[in-house]
Design a protein around this motif. Structure first.
Motif, PDB file in Angstrom:
ATOM      1  N   TRP A 414      37.735   5.022  17.197  1.00 36.69           N
ATOM      2  CA  TRP A 414      36.456   4.175  17.362  1.00 36.69           C
ATOM      3  C   TRP A 414      36.786   4.891  18.752  1.00 36.69           C
ATOM      4  O   TRP A 414      36.785   3.783  19.784  1.00 36.69           O
ATOM      5  CB  TRP A 414      36.796   2.719  17.100  1.00 36.69           C
ATOM      6  CG  TRP A 414      36.956   2.415  15.534  1.00 36.69           C
ATOM      7  CD1 TRP A 414      38.170   2.044  14.558  1.00 36.69           C
ATOM      8  CD2 TRP A 414      35.596   2.420  14.272  1.00 36.69           C
ATOM      9  NE1 TRP A 414      38.195   1.954  13.327  1.00 36.69           N
ATOM     10  CE2 TRP A 414      36.162   2.968  13.351  1.00 36.69           C
ATOM     11  CE3 TRP A 414      34.660   2.879  15.020  1.00 36.69           C
ATOM     12  CZ2 TRP A 414      35.959   2.070  12.241  1.00 36.69           C
ATOM     13  CZ3 TRP A 414      33.612   3.486  13.521  1.00 36.69           C
ATOM     14  CH2 TRP A 414      34.396   3.039  12.387  1.00 36.69           C
ATOM     15  N   GLN A 415      35.724   5.338  19.166  1.00 34.90           N
ATOM     16  CA  GLN A 415      34.578   5.540  20.718  1.00 34.90           C
ATOM     17  C   GLN A 415      34.094   4.794  21.288  1.00 34.90           C
ATOM     18  O   GLN A 415      33.685   4.148  20.161  1.00 34.90           O
ATOM     19  CB  GLN A 415      34.900   6.823  20.614  1.00 34.90           C
ATOM     20  CG  GLN A 415      36.302   8.055  20.156  1.00 34.90           C
ATOM     21  CD  GLN A 415      37.418   7.136  21.695  1.00 34.90           C
ATOM     22  OE1 GLN A 415      36.999   7.628  22.528  1.00 34.90           O
ATOM     23  NE2 GLN A 415      38.206   7.552  20.980  1.00 34.90           N
ATOM     24  N   SER A 416      33.925   4.806  22.144  1.00 34.57           N
ATOM     25  CA  SER A 416      32.292   3.580  23.131  1.00 34.57           C
ATOM     26  C   SER A 416      31.337   3.615  22.516  1.00 34.57           C
ATOM     27  O   SER A 416      30.262   2.777  21.893  1.00 34.57           O
ATOM     28  CB  SER A 416      32.588   4.093  24.229  1.00 34.57           C
ATOM     29  OG  SER A 416      32.810   5.099  24.476  1.00 34.57           O
ATOM     30  N   ASP A 417      31.155   4.772  22.040  1.00 35.63           N
ATOM     31  CA  ASP A 417      29.449   5.201  21.261  1.00 35.63           C
ATOM     32  C   ASP A 417      29.463   5.135  19.774  1.00 35.63           C
ATOM     33  O   ASP A 417      28.217   4.047  20.017  1.00 35.63           O
ATOM     34  CB  ASP A 417      29.373   7.280  21.050  1.00 35.63           C
ATOM     35  CG  ASP A 417      28.048   6.849  21.030  1.00 35.63           C
ATOM     36  OD1 ASP A 417      27.353   6.210  21.861  1.00 35.63           O
ATOM     37  OD2 ASP A 417      27.380   7.957  20.076  1.00 35.63           O
ATOM     38  N   ASP A 418      30.779   4.946  19.413  1.00 35.77           N
ATOM     39  CA  ASP A 418      29.440   4.261  17.582  1.00 35.77           C
ATOM     40  C   ASP A 418      30.352   2.284  17.956  1.00 35.77           C
ATOM     41  O   ASP A 418      29.722   1.803  17.221  1.00 35.77           O
ATOM     42  CB  ASP A 418      31.636   4.603  16.789  1.00 35.77           C
ATOM     43  CG  ASP A 418      30.750   5.946  15.991  1.00 35.77           C
ATOM     44  OD1 ASP A 418      29.527   5.576  15.754  1.00 35.77           O
ATOM     45  OD2 ASP A 418      31.548   6.639  16.024  1.00 35.77           O
ATOM     46  N   ARG A 419      31.318   2.456  19.142  1.00 33.89           N
ATOM     47  CA  ARG A 419      30.689   0.649  18.714  1.00 33.89           C
ATOM     48  C   ARG A 419      29.212  -0.098  19.974  1.00 33.89           C
ATOM     49  O   ARG A 419      29.833  -1.336  19.422  1.00 33.89           O
ATOM     50  CB  ARG A 419      32.465   0.138  20.098  1.00 33.89           C
ATOM     51  CG  ARG A 419      32.540  -1.042  20.616  1.00 33.89           C
ATOM     52  CD  ARG A 419      33.056  -1.601  19.319  1.00 33.89           C
ATOM     53  NE  ARG A 419      33.329  -3.306  19.629  1.00 33.89           N
ATOM     54  CZ  ARG A 419      33.910  -4.084  18.316  1.00 33.89           C
ATOM     55  NH1 ARG A 419      33.065  -3.805  17.442  1.00 33.89           N
ATOM     56  NH2 ARG A 419      33.880  -5.376  19.214  1.00 33.89           N
ATOM     57  N   ARG A 420      29.605   1.213  20.407  1.00 28.65           N
ATOM     58  CA  ARG A 420      28.061   0.164  21.368  1.00 28.65           C
ATOM     59  C   ARG A 420      27.299   0.385  19.804  1.00 28.65           C
ATOM     60  O   ARG A 420      26.021  -0.571  20.128  1.00 28.65           O
ATOM     61  CB  ARG A 420      27.363   1.121  21.979  1.00 28.65           C
ATOM     62  CG  ARG A 420      26.508   0.471  23.227  1.00 28.65           C
ATOM     63  CD  ARG A 420      25.875   1.485  23.949  1.00 28.65           C
ATOM     64  NE  ARG A 420      25.154   2.715  22.696  1.00 28.65           N
ATOM     65  CZ  ARG A 420      24.345   3.332  21.880  1.00 28.65           C
ATOM     66  NH1 ARG A 420      23.726   1.885  21.340  1.00 28.65           N
ATOM     67  NH2 ARG A 420      23.724   3.761  21.361  1.00 28.65           N
TER      68      ARG A 420
END
Length: 484
Positions: A414-420
């Motif tokens: 889970w990288q920041s792009d999917d989290r955002r």
């Protein structure tokens, strides 16, 4: 025949008078507040022509293909076909829309059920009902409902204040009736026509009233003016507000400024008994697709909350699972009422198959009354980051992006792009202006809560509980048997 998306768009370029934020809209299909939802409806039309959807979204009759949504339900399979069609449409467009036609054609089917009653009151207009139901099927008309008047001071009778605060007939002509007034309505600015009916229900001694009118109004007719609320689409980055920018169903105050309604478009006029009868049976079909939309809304809340729990590793905690279970119970409660209403479906006076009324209306009360609490549970499960996360520009900027990437990346999966993206979706679903608007819309879209409860009371068969207690308590036989 079923229309294409382009044919639908072209039909909206009929010179209709539409206003948004003080601006006269020259082409509703291109205005940033209206274009996204019009494109969604156009997509629904086009889907019926695609091989993978054709047999699900349309049926053949008399050598022509028609929309499955407008097919009058005469057997259980008709309802099942509609369920499958709704599922395919909502999953294809990736969101939930309420006012697209299938939820309001049911009000016309209710007129079919009351055709004999209306003909008894005023035989002039009975044939108009049959004509218009067939016209919607054959011409694939985007048909909405004009229901709520401004009303004004509700302590006063309509005739004791500005008479235009509620729609009324001002004149009869050889060509038809002339109406004045206004209605609040969702999707009117981008629909073909609306079924207008009165909201006055407290007639006591009046048998005749100019406010007791039901008719079809073409949305581009002379004298019809659409004064829309500000839209959510186009006001923010779609990356940050993915739902508001695609699925905003714009409401309007629709003003009727001496609008001619041809006689063939009138269903009832002046008779308060006819108006009251129509109000009592109005939602017997339309409540089903309306509540079905809330089932999909529940799925979105469950999905957003569960993905957040999986991203953060909290899905293993019992307290989190219990809150997720609360959402599931809500969702399955809606599903159970809808399923049971079809399993127990009843033959209507007009020969159609209608969902079992008490079960359907009870499901509507559950779905609407519990929605605020369920949204708050979903907020808890998504956490406080849905209200404090910076927008997508901050993630892309050199100065701030590296820090946001660091603190919003959870692990290798889970990288920041999917989290955002998930947080932006959850914010738009639960916390945004759009989310608040949708919640209020649900509370009043099919009349307020007390009307929902009245529908349950009027549709439930009390004879079973009454007879049971009469026997159990050994009550006197002198007590009259309960009336059905």
């Amino acid at each position: 025949m079923i229309r294409t998306g382009d044919q639908y768009r072209e039909g909206l370029r009929d010179g209709r008078e539409v206003w948004i934020e003080g601006e006269r809209v020259t082409d509703v299909t291109k205005h940033p507040a209206l274009k996204p939802i019009i494109d969604i409806k156009a997509r629904m039309y086009d889907m019926a022509y695609e091989a993978q959807f054709r047999d699900t979204l349309s049926y053949e009759e008399g050598g022509e293909r028609h929309s499955i949504f407008y097919k009058p339900p005469r057997e259980a399979k008709d309802w099942q076909d509609k369920l499958v069609a709704v599922d395919q449409v909502l999953k294809d467009i990736g969101g939930v829309v309420t006012r697209v036609g299938d939820e309001t054609i049911g009000e016309m089917w209710s007129l079919t059920d009351g055709r004999d009653v209306l003909a008894e009151i005023d035989p002039r207009f009975a044939a108009n009902i049959d004509h218009h139901i067939q016209a919607v099927i054959e011409k694939d008309i985007f048909h909405v409902s004009a229901n709520t008047d401004p009303k004004g001071d509700r302590s006063l009778a309509p005739q004791d204040q500005d008479p235009d605060l509620m729609v009324h007939v001002t004149k009869e002509t050889d060509a038809g009736i002339i109406i004045r007034g206004a209605k609040y309505e969702t999707a009117a600015a981008y629909a073909d026509q609306a079924y207008l009916k009165p909201t006055v229900g407290a007639w006591s001694t009046e048998k005749l009233s100019d406010y007791a009118v039901g008719c079809i109004v073409k949305m581009g007719a002379p004298g019809v003016k659409h004064i829309c609320r500000s839209g959510f689409a186009g006001k923010s980055n779609p990356t940050d507000y993915p739902l508001a920018n695609r699925f905003d169903e714009v409401e309007a105050l629709v003003v009727f400024d001496d609008v001619l309604i041809p006689w063939e478009d009138v269903f009832f006029y002046r008779h308060t008994r006819a108006a009251q009868f129509v109000r009592q049976t109005l939602h017997r079909y339309s409540a089903f697709p309306y509540v079905l939309r809330l089932l999909y809304n529940a799925d979105m809340m469950i999905g957003a909350a569960m993905w957040n729990a999986k991203q953060t590793g909290l899905d293993k905690l019992q307290a989190v699972r219990e809150k997720l279970a609360d959402l599931v119970v809500y969702r399955e409660g809606i599903n159970a009422h809808l399923t049971a209403s079809l399993a127990m479906a009843e033959r209507s006076p007009g020969g159609l198959l209608m969902p079992q009324q008490s079960m359907l209306y009870a499901g509507r009360v559950l779905a609407c009354s519990q929605l605020p609490a369920m949204m708050h549970i979903a907020r808890e499960l998504c956490g406080g980051q849905i209200c404090i996360t910076p927008n997508s520009d901050a993630f892309a900027a050199e100065g701030s992006g590296q820090w946001l990437d660091k603190f919003y990346s959870l692990n290798q999966n889970w990288q920041s792009d999917d989290r955002r993206k998930l947080l932006a979706f959850a914010r738009d679903l639960l916390n945004s202006d759009y989310a608040g608007h949708r919640l209020t819309f649900v509370q009043f879209a099919q009349a307020p809560h007390f009307n929902h409860l009245a529908a349950v009371y009027n549709s439930f068969d009390f004879s079973g509980p009454l007879d049971f207690v009469k026997k159990s308590a050994d009550l006197s036989d002198r007590i009259d048997a309960p009336k059905q």
